[in-house]
Design an enzyme around this catalytic site. Sequence first.
Site, PDB file in Angstrom:
ATOM      1  CG  ASP A  59       6.151  12.253  10.307  1.00  0.00           C
ATOM      2  OD1 ASP A  59       6.415  13.324   9.721  1.00  0.00           O
ATOM      3  OD2 ASP A  59       6.342  11.142   9.798  1.00  0.00           O
ATOM      4  CE  LYS A 101       5.141   1.713  10.597  1.00  0.00           C
ATOM      5  NZ  LYS A 101       4.929   2.893  11.465  1.00  0.00           N
ATOM      6  CG  LEU A 151      -1.940  -1.125   1.317  1.00  0.00           C
ATOM      7  CD1 LEU A 151      -2.714  -1.037   2.618  1.00  0.00           C
ATOM      8  CD2 LEU A 151      -2.890  -1.077   0.128  1.00  0.00           C
ATOM      9  N   GLY A 175       5.936   4.172   4.918  1.00  0.00           N
ATOM     10  CA  GLY A 175       5.940   5.275   5.862  1.00  0.00           C
ATOM     11  C   GLY A 175       7.340   5.555   6.353  1.00  0.00           C
TER      12      GLY A 175
END
Length: 753
Positions: free
Chosen positions: A542, A447, A425, A428
């Site tokens: 962030d 993740k 996807l 990060g």
Amino acid sequence: MSIMALQIPLAAVLILLSAASTATTTTAAQALPGCSDKCGNLTVPYPFGMNSDCYLHKEFFINCSHTTRPPTPYLMNGNLIVTNISVDGELHLLNYVGRDCYNKEDNRTERSTEPELWLVPPYTISDTKNKFYAVGCDTYAIMRGFRGEDEFITGCMSICNSLASVDKNSCSGSGCCQTNIPSGLNNLTMSLSSYNNHLDVWDFNPCSYAFIVQQDQFAFSFSSFELLNDTERLPMVLNWDIGNDTDSCQACGANSMCKNRSIIGSVGYLCECLPGYEGNPYHPEGCQDIDECKANPCENGQCLNIPPPGNYSCSCYEGYKHDGMNDKICIKDDSKRDSKIVLLLMISLGVSVGFLVLFLGISWISWGMKKREFIKLKEKYFKENGGLLLLQQLASHGSSMKTTKIFTAEELEKATNNYHESGVLGEGGYGTVYKGILPDDTMVAIKKSKGAALTQSDQFVNEVIVLSQINHRNVVKLLGCCLETEAPLLVYEFITHGTLYEHIHKKRSSLPFELRMKIATQSAEALSHLHSSISTPIIHRDVKTSNILLDDDYTAKVSDFGASRLVPSGQTDIQTLVLGTFGYLDPEYLQSNQLTEKSDVYSFGVVLVELLTSKVPVSKDRCLTSIFLASMEEGWLNQILDDGMVNEENIETVKKVANLAKRCLRVNGEERPTMKEVVKELEEMSVMAKHPWGFNANFCKEETEYLLGSFNSDAYVVGNGEGDCSSSGLTSGTTTAYDGMQIEQLMPHDGGR
């Protein structure tokens, strides 16, 4: 003076190989008949050539300059010096080093723009052999490249206050930073600049440097600052092919085959020799049969070379014969053959039984050892992934662990089809995110942390602890984690409609202003919840549009808490290393290393500016925030707004949002509003923008008298008594924008980041 001595004097810093020592092999270095295959120390194999009749296409032209001794080979008519050509699809060359220097009065004395690489197909930058570096104590560098029509941007920044603070053995951001290069790129440009013109570090570091270099040919050390100042070029690697369609395969010679090299982001074909052949697969004569008999493999016989698919056979000497199963083995021919055969069979049977017993015993022992190793490996990964620390932290923060499922590695491998690249996807700050489907058909986002577990366990534990403290509809929900793999895994709810960054900058979807206000308000509510609505406040650290996900109803979900920090009770700031994304970083945090909630407010201000302008935070050598603040000061805000979003009905609300963004971007953090105040102002703007009277509902005296009938009481008079119009100051109710509304999907989802 030789070329290598002129270009690369970093003997103590660089691990460089001589161009002469990396020349192509003799079998691959075959030029066309009548064509030279040497330019100085470089061997030039076909399809490359130095004359018009000696190369396949003009892109394979090698310009051999005889103005130096030895001659210097350049790629086509450019200034890139070629040091090695491989028929396997790689080309080694020397490229310029970018340089940006200042004097002690902070005036620029030198600026090199040579590192631009205007490459055309069939050449692309090798992402596996090169890295992008920036060296300096007041330095940031941006690299841009294209893969077809798509533009890719990456870069890094390097900050240090003194030589004592520089990590002398690692390019880790202090004095030196590095980043990977996306695959399949050509037409690269690079911008190099500083934050303070090296004013504070001039006495020991007056220059910044940026360059692309073959990753095993550069090693940062304490003396790099001085040595790079005398270095003009550094080695790098390009990929090349003969074309992007199967028609290009006609260039392959005899005894060769055509294959797709399958570099991510591009399609290119290469020729290679068939098994059993060697040489230059592009040469008209093709690849030649490998003579296996050169090694004299036959014992008790003469070797006979056989063209492929065979390789060789043995002609047995007198008194010897083939063993009956292999024509490459000659055995002695004994007259007592039968008895020897029986003896040989008995021996073979005994040996076979012995080997069978031995094999079964070894297999059983090996299975037991592997099982124990597998259990120990899981325990090792559990510890390295911060499992013990995670359990301690969860215990100290309450019972959040009861709602977090611990997945097995097998479950997540099955859910992601063994982490197939088609399920990626996006990436990060700390890992790659995969799409997965659990056995109950629940879609999830998984993740997977980058790099070694030892360097990522802190971020992994931090994100689990942070997310376990949050229960908010505008924050992505953590479903569970996996600790028994080399890289730690987090399992989130799947958000279907990608990131806000994609909708603004990539999909080019015309998000209406009202929808942008809704997304901004929901994102602000999530950050306000993190700052002030939970027992232990959280600073996200962030905040950016690529970390704001959108579901099918365009509901905002704040994500990626790998850099977030919990604020201990009684503290308002945290002393920490600077983390975040260039273009969104709070300048006060960058200078002081003091992280506060107002750092998130600044980053959110950048998000508001993106929503108003539809422009990226960093463009060329300028930041969007600088352009926006200048437009506010000079009164030309309308020139940078997104024309497709602004109209006469919402221009006043847009200006109010711009003023709110301006306050969020104040340099002094204490002068910025809190996220709670930001939420309140955005909600009030949404209500007023939705009300039919808007912000300037005007009434005239005659209209008021008509509405009020025969009432003449002064208590109902609107206006100043002179018959002119004035602002009534009326406000609408408190109904939240988009309550009960159905928002149509603007663009199909393409998989997210």
